[in-house]
Design a protein around this motif. Structure first.
Motif, PDB file in Angstrom:
ATOM      1  N   ARG A  15       0.985  -1.123   0.027  1.00 28.91           N
ATOM      2  CA  ARG A  15      -0.005  -0.069  -0.002  1.00 28.91           C
ATOM      3  C   ARG A  15       0.749   1.372  -0.017  1.00 28.91           C
ATOM      4  NH1 ARG A  15      -3.071  -3.226   3.766  1.00 28.91           N
ATOM      5  NH2 ARG A  15      -5.168  -3.761   2.730  1.00 28.91           N
ATOM      6  N   VAL A  18       2.154   2.102  -3.460  1.00 35.35           N
ATOM      7  CA  VAL A  18       1.102   2.582  -4.336  1.00 35.35           C
ATOM      8  C   VAL A  18       0.799   4.116  -4.018  1.00 35.35           C
ATOM      9  CG1 VAL A  18      -1.457   2.520  -4.645  1.00 35.35           C
ATOM     10  CG2 VAL A  18      -0.240   0.427  -4.573  1.00 35.35           C
ATOM     11  N   ALA A  19       1.052   4.332  -2.483  1.00 31.28           N
ATOM     12  CA  ALA A  19       1.234   5.829  -2.116  1.00 31.28           C
ATOM     13  C   ALA A  19       2.189   6.454  -2.834  1.00 31.28           C
ATOM     14  CB  ALA A  19       0.893   5.848  -0.664  1.00 31.28           C
ATOM     15  N   GLU A  20       3.460   6.077  -2.645  1.00 34.09           N
ATOM     16  CA  GLU A  20       4.590   6.660  -3.147  1.00 34.09           C
ATOM     17  C   GLU A  20       4.477   7.030  -4.522  1.00 34.09           C
ATOM     18  OE1 GLU A  20       7.210   7.876  -1.828  1.00 34.09           O
ATOM     19  OE2 GLU A  20       6.893   7.100   0.189  1.00 34.09           O
ATOM     20  N   ARG A  21       3.860   6.066  -5.369  1.00 34.09           N
ATOM     21  CA  ARG A  21       3.711   6.265  -6.936  1.00 34.09           C
ATOM     22  C   ARG A  21       2.881   7.306  -7.182  1.00 34.09           C
ATOM     23  NH1 ARG A  21      -0.716   5.760  -9.956  1.00 34.09           N
ATOM     24  NH2 ARG A  21      -1.774   4.725  -8.416  1.00 34.09           N
ATOM     25  N   GLU A  22       1.587   7.441  -6.315  1.00 30.55           N
ATOM     26  CA  GLU A  22       0.765   8.760  -6.492  1.00 30.55           C
ATOM     27  C   GLU A  22       1.343   9.827  -6.113  1.00 30.55           C
ATOM     28  OE1 GLU A  22      -2.455   7.092  -3.944  1.00 30.55           O
ATOM     29  OE2 GLU A  22      -3.286   5.838  -5.522  1.00 30.55           O
ATOM     30  N   ARG A  23       2.223   9.903  -5.188  1.00 30.43           N
ATOM     31  CA  ARG A  23       2.892  11.257  -4.468  1.00 30.43           C
ATOM     32  C   ARG A  23       3.729  11.587  -5.362  1.00 30.43           C
ATOM     33  NH1 ARG A  23       2.779  10.367   0.536  1.00 30.43           N
ATOM     34  NH2 ARG A  23       4.153   8.479   0.515  1.00 30.43           N
ATOM     35  N   GLY A  25       3.567  11.006  -8.809  1.00 29.56           N
ATOM     36  CA  GLY A  25       2.861  11.273 -10.006  1.00 29.56           C
ATOM     37  C   GLY A  25       3.470  10.557 -11.005  1.00 29.56           C
ATOM     38  N   HIS A  26       3.784   9.037 -10.625  1.00 30.26           N
ATOM     39  CA  HIS A  26       4.310   8.082 -11.695  1.00 30.26           C
ATOM     40  C   HIS A  26       3.214   7.275 -12.064  1.00 30.26           C
ATOM     41  CE1 HIS A  26       8.690   8.279  -9.812  1.00 30.26           C
ATOM     42  NE2 HIS A  26       8.073   9.436 -10.523  1.00 30.26           N
ATOM     43  N   ARG A  27       2.881   6.769 -13.352  1.00 30.31           N
ATOM     44  CA  ARG A  27       1.768   5.888 -13.782  1.00 30.31           C
ATOM     45  C   ARG A  27       1.978   4.417 -13.178  1.00 30.31           C
ATOM     46  NH1 ARG A  27       2.078   4.194 -19.037  1.00 30.31           N
ATOM     47  NH2 ARG A  27       4.315   4.668 -19.142  1.00 30.31           N
ATOM     48  N   HIS A  33       9.377   2.242  -6.054  1.00 33.03           N
ATOM     49  CA  HIS A  33       8.345   2.701  -4.967  1.00 33.03           C
ATOM     50  C   HIS A  33       8.450   1.629  -4.095  1.00 33.03           C
ATOM     51  CE1 HIS A  33       6.970   4.023  -9.087  1.00 33.03           C
ATOM     52  NE2 HIS A  33       7.069   5.478  -8.149  1.00 33.03           N
ATOM     53  N   ARG A 126      -1.161  -1.103 -12.799  1.00 31.73           N
ATOM     54  CA  ARG A 126      -0.592  -0.258 -11.926  1.00 31.73           C
ATOM     55  C   ARG A 126       0.537  -0.483 -11.494  1.00 31.73           C
ATOM     56  NH1 ARG A 126      -4.694   1.757  -7.453  1.00 31.73           N
ATOM     57  NH2 ARG A 126      -4.173  -0.307  -6.983  1.00 31.73           N
TER      58      ARG A 126
END
Length: 193
Positions: A15, A18-23, A25-27, A33, A126
């Protein structure tokens, strides 16, 4: 399925990735991550091992930022040489994105893969193929060690064993020996027993 065997900590690492990817801005969620999530001391039991080895989340984020601005394959001397002849990499990137849209320099999206249920998360496109492989290798590490559950330690072992993802590359470029880091991680199992 393998995700049922993940400990709470291992699920939090996924999880966190996933949060690091979102932070950032990576696809896609990549091994980088997963590495960042493994460095989070609130969720990961291997964060101290990585910290003692000389790696921290700030270093990883700085490395990722440097790579995001088009200098992944250039060292500082290369970038300086280009600046000396009037080539500004940031300006080039900006002009390309102005002409072709944000993310124009990003690789094309991967086609949708199979979906893996993971405690409220769906691992699908993802996750990069290397990140998926890392999680599969975490399972193999647990089986090899005859552990019933897959913990954060196994995910780190998966990152190390996969060895070609950006997570492992960041570690080796920081001067870490992946075999030595593996020994330290395995040593943590015997100390916990």
């Amino acid at each position: 399925m393998m995700f049922e065997r993940f400990t709470t900590s291992a699920r939090e690492v996924v999880r966190g990735a996933v949060a690091e990817r979102e932070r950032l801005g990576h696809r896609l969620v990549g091994t980088e991550h997963l590495l960042l999530a493994l460095l989070d001391e609130e969720i990961s039991s291997v964060a101290p091992i990585l910290r003692q080895a000389g790696i921290n989340a700030d270093h990883v984020r700085a490395d990722l930022e440097r790579r995001a601005y088009g200098m992944a394959d250039l060292d500082e001397r290369d970038a300086e040489a280009l600046r000396a002849i009037g080539i500004d990499l940031d300006a080039v990137r900006s002009k390309i994105e102005e002409s072709f849209g944000l993310g124009a320099l990003e690789p094309p999206p991967q086609r949708r893969g199979r979906r893996w249920p993971f405690g409220g998360l769906e691992l699908s496109s993802r996750f990069s193929n290397r990140a998926k492989k890392t999680l599969e290798l975490a399972l193999r590490e647990a089986i090899h060690l005859r552990h019933r559950e897959i913990g954060a330690e196994h995910i780190l072992l998966g990152v190390l064993r996969e060895g070609k993802g950006l997570g492992a590359l960041i570690l080796t470029e920081a001067g870490l020996d992946l075999d030595e880091l593996r020994r330290r991680t395995l040593s943590g199992f015997s100390q916990a027993a």
